[in-house]
Write a protein that holds these residues in place. Structure first.
Motif, PDB file in Angstrom:
ATOM      1  N   LEU A  97      98.605  11.767  31.788  1.00  0.00           N
ATOM      2  CA  LEU A  97      97.803  10.681  32.347  1.00  0.00           C
ATOM      3  C   LEU A  97      98.640   9.418  32.520  1.00  0.00           C
ATOM      4  O   LEU A  97      98.492   8.705  33.505  1.00  0.00           O
ATOM      5  N   ARG A  98      99.487   9.138  31.558  1.00  0.00           N
ATOM      6  CA  ARG A  98     100.378   7.978  31.701  1.00  0.00           C
ATOM      7  C   ARG A  98     101.294   8.148  32.909  1.00  0.00           C
ATOM      8  O   ARG A  98     101.676   7.180  33.561  1.00  0.00           O
ATOM      9  N   SER A  99     101.664   9.392  33.182  1.00  0.00           N
ATOM     10  CA  SER A  99     102.570   9.669  34.294  1.00  0.00           C
ATOM     11  C   SER A  99     101.885   9.613  35.651  1.00  0.00           C
ATOM     12  O   SER A  99     102.547   9.587  36.677  1.00  0.00           O
ATOM     13  N   GLY A 100     100.557   9.621  35.647  1.00  0.00           N
ATOM     14  CA  GLY A 100      99.844   9.509  36.908  1.00  0.00           C
ATOM     15  C   GLY A 100      98.861  10.613  37.212  1.00  0.00           C
ATOM     16  O   GLY A 100      98.248  10.619  38.279  1.00  0.00           O
ATOM     17  N   ALA A 101      98.676  11.567  36.290  1.00  0.00           N
ATOM     18  CA  ALA A 101      97.675  12.608  36.508  1.00  0.00           C
ATOM     19  C   ALA A 101      96.286  11.988  36.589  1.00  0.00           C
ATOM     20  O   ALA A 101      96.013  10.971  35.962  1.00  0.00           O
ATOM     21  N   SER A 102      95.425  12.595  37.368  1.00  0.00           N
ATOM     22  CA  SER A 102      94.103  12.020  37.624  1.00  0.00           C
ATOM     23  C   SER A 102      93.019  12.526  36.688  1.00  0.00           C
ATOM     24  O   SER A 102      91.876  12.088  36.766  1.00  0.00           O
ATOM     25  N   GLY A 103      93.340  13.459  35.805  1.00  0.00           N
ATOM     26  CA  GLY A 103      92.349  13.957  34.878  1.00  0.00           C
ATOM     27  C   GLY A 103      92.751  15.303  34.315  1.00  0.00           C
ATOM     28  O   GLY A 103      93.863  15.775  34.558  1.00  0.00           O
ATOM     29  N   PHE A 104      91.861  15.899  33.545  1.00  0.00           N
ATOM     30  CA  PHE A 104      92.178  17.194  32.966  1.00  0.00           C
ATOM     31  C   PHE A 104      90.925  18.033  32.772  1.00  0.00           C
ATOM     32  O   PHE A 104      89.811  17.514  32.694  1.00  0.00           O
ATOM     33  N   VAL A 109      86.820  26.137  31.440  1.00  0.00           N
ATOM     34  CA  VAL A 109      85.868  25.447  32.293  1.00  0.00           C
ATOM     35  C   VAL A 109      85.061  26.446  33.129  1.00  0.00           C
ATOM     36  O   VAL A 109      85.554  27.520  33.482  1.00  0.00           O
ATOM     37  N   THR A 110      83.823  26.104  33.428  1.00  0.00           N
ATOM     38  CA  THR A 110      83.004  26.965  34.277  1.00  0.00           C
ATOM     39  C   THR A 110      83.456  26.843  35.731  1.00  0.00           C
ATOM     40  O   THR A 110      84.137  25.875  36.099  1.00  0.00           O
ATOM     41  N   ALA A 111      83.076  27.816  36.531  1.00  0.00           N
ATOM     42  CA  ALA A 111      83.447  27.799  37.947  1.00  0.00           C
ATOM     43  C   ALA A 111      82.908  26.555  38.632  1.00  0.00           C
ATOM     44  O   ALA A 111      83.610  25.897  39.416  1.00  0.00           O
ATOM     45  N   GLU A 112      81.670  26.204  38.331  1.00  0.00           N
ATOM     46  CA  GLU A 112      81.057  25.032  38.956  1.00  0.00           C
ATOM     47  C   GLU A 112      81.783  23.750  38.572  1.00  0.00           C
ATOM     48  O   GLU A 112      82.027  22.867  39.403  1.00  0.00           O
ATOM     49  N   ALA A 113      82.157  23.643  37.293  1.00  0.00           N
ATOM     50  CA  ALA A 113      82.846  22.445  36.821  1.00  0.00           C
ATOM     51  C   ALA A 113      84.243  22.335  37.423  1.00  0.00           C
ATOM     52  O   ALA A 113      84.713  21.239  37.736  1.00  0.00           O
ATOM     53  N   LEU A 114      84.912  23.465  37.592  1.00  0.00           N
ATOM     54  CA  LEU A 114      86.246  23.447  38.193  1.00  0.00           C
ATOM     55  C   LEU A 114      86.187  22.936  39.627  1.00  0.00           C
ATOM     56  O   LEU A 114      86.964  22.056  40.018  1.00  0.00           O
ATOM     57  N   LEU A 115      85.274  23.479  40.412  1.00  0.00           N
ATOM     58  CA  LEU A 115      85.152  23.073  41.809  1.00  0.00           C
ATOM     59  C   LEU A 115      84.727  21.609  41.916  1.00  0.00           C
ATOM     60  O   LEU A 115      85.244  20.860  42.761  1.00  0.00           O
ATOM     61  N   ALA A 116      83.816  21.198  41.044  1.00  0.00           N
ATOM     62  CA  ALA A 116      83.383  19.797  41.044  1.00  0.00           C
ATOM     63  C   ALA A 116      84.540  18.887  40.660  1.00  0.00           C
ATOM     64  O   ALA A 116      84.704  17.799  41.217  1.00  0.00           O
ATOM     65  N   GLY A 117      85.366  19.335  39.724  1.00  0.00           N
ATOM     66  CA  GLY A 117      86.515  18.550  39.307  1.00  0.00           C
ATOM     67  C   GLY A 117      87.527  18.365  40.425  1.00  0.00           C
ATOM     68  O   GLY A 117      88.073  17.271  40.618  1.00  0.00           O
ATOM     69  N   ILE A 118      87.769  19.422  41.172  1.00  0.00           N
ATOM     70  CA  ILE A 118      88.698  19.342  42.305  1.00  0.00           C
ATOM     71  C   ILE A 118      88.180  18.337  43.331  1.00  0.00           C
ATOM     72  O   ILE A 118      88.937  17.506  43.844  1.00  0.00           O
ATOM     73  N   ARG A 119      86.906  18.414  43.624  1.00  0.00           N
ATOM     74  CA  ARG A 119      86.315  17.494  44.606  1.00  0.00           C
ATOM     75  C   ARG A 119      86.357  16.052  44.100  1.00  0.00           C
ATOM     76  O   ARG A 119      86.613  15.122  44.874  1.00  0.00           O
ATOM     77  N   THR A 120      86.111  15.856  42.808  1.00  0.00           N
ATOM     78  CA  THR A 120      86.132  14.509  42.226  1.00  0.00           C
ATOM     79  C   THR A 120      87.512  13.887  42.342  1.00  0.00           C
ATOM     80  O   THR A 120      87.670  12.743  42.781  1.00  0.00           O
ATOM     81  N   VAL A 121      88.518  14.634  41.966  1.00  0.00           N
ATOM     82  CA  VAL A 121      89.894  14.127  42.005  1.00  0.00           C
ATOM     83  C   VAL A 121      90.357  13.920  43.445  1.00  0.00           C
ATOM     84  O   VAL A 121      91.031  12.940  43.759  1.00  0.00           O
TER      85      VAL A 121
END
Length: 227
Positions: A97-104, A109-121
């Motif tokens: 995160l300090r290096s610039g990653a947008s989240g983790f 993770v569930t399939a729905e959460a993974l796809l939602a995470g990709i869209r969020t980022v």
């Protein structure tokens, strides 16, 4: 607009699972697969993906080193890194995160959460829950002498009072909708304040704004008895 995703993980079965899941969505596609950090950097420069799903622990060049290189490359400024980890909270995630990653995301993770995470980022927001944000900052990001400092107190002098206020709420892990309710303004107004603060401070995204809030002292880490 299709979200272009690069997968970086040394586990072939996991990459195959993620590819099937992502490619099944009309609004995203997998543009490449990397088995280590070095390949992730090379493929990122070739494909210019919108989001990279990055595993931390890989042979050779790990995901942490790759994230640092990718986020420091001005030609990849539009690429967002979403960390995949077996452990939701660990020091490697904080460093990413300090290096610039947008989240983790945890690998469970569930399939729905993974796809939602990709869209969020991909939309430019960070993927950090309030609890995760506080834990990461308290344990690692606010520790003196640990990693690169992105901001000091003086760096916030160019922000307006409202921008500081919004930045503090962001640092607590709150969404634009929640902040808007607290300040009695519209979510669009909050988003404008967030982006102005990011521009003034040179933050890559919302996640780096969180780091800056704590490192500058705008928001204090929790004392040991409250962790």
């Amino acid at each position: 607009m299709t979200i272009r995703v690069l997968l970086a993980d040394d586990q072939a079965l996991l990459r195959a699972t993620f590819r099937i899941l992502i490619d099944s969505c009309d609004d995203m596609e997998v543009v490449g697969e990397a088995t280590d950090g070095a390949a992730a950097v090379d493929l990122a420069r070739v494909h210019r993906p919108d989001v990279i799903l990055m595993d931390i622990r890989m042979p050779g060049t790990d995901g942490l080193a790759a994230t640092s290189v990718i986020c420091a490359d001005s030609e990849l400024s539009d690429t967002r890194v979403l960390i995949l980890t077996t452990f939701e909270i660990d020091e490697y995630v904080a460093q990413a995160l300090r290096s610039g990653a947008s989240g983790f995301l945890g690998k469970d993770v569930t399939a729905e959460a993974l796809l939602a995470g990709i869209r969020t980022v991909a939309a430019g927001d960070s993927l950090l829950s309030p609890g995760a944000t506080r834990t990461l900052i308290t344990r690692f990001l606010s520790a003196p002498g640990l990693g690169t400092r992105l901001a000091a107190a003086d760096d916030l002098s160019g922000l307006t009072t409202r921008e500081r206020e919004v930045m503090a709420w962001v640092a607590e892990g709150h969404s634009n909708d929640v902040i808007a309710q607290k300040l009695f303004v519209s979510p669009l107004t909050v988003r404008t304040h967030v982006h102005r603060a990011m521009t003034k401070l040179g933050a890559r995204d919302r996640a780096q704004l969180v780091v800056m809030a704590y490192q500058s002292g705008l928001v204090q880490a929790l004392p040991p008895e409250e962790r």
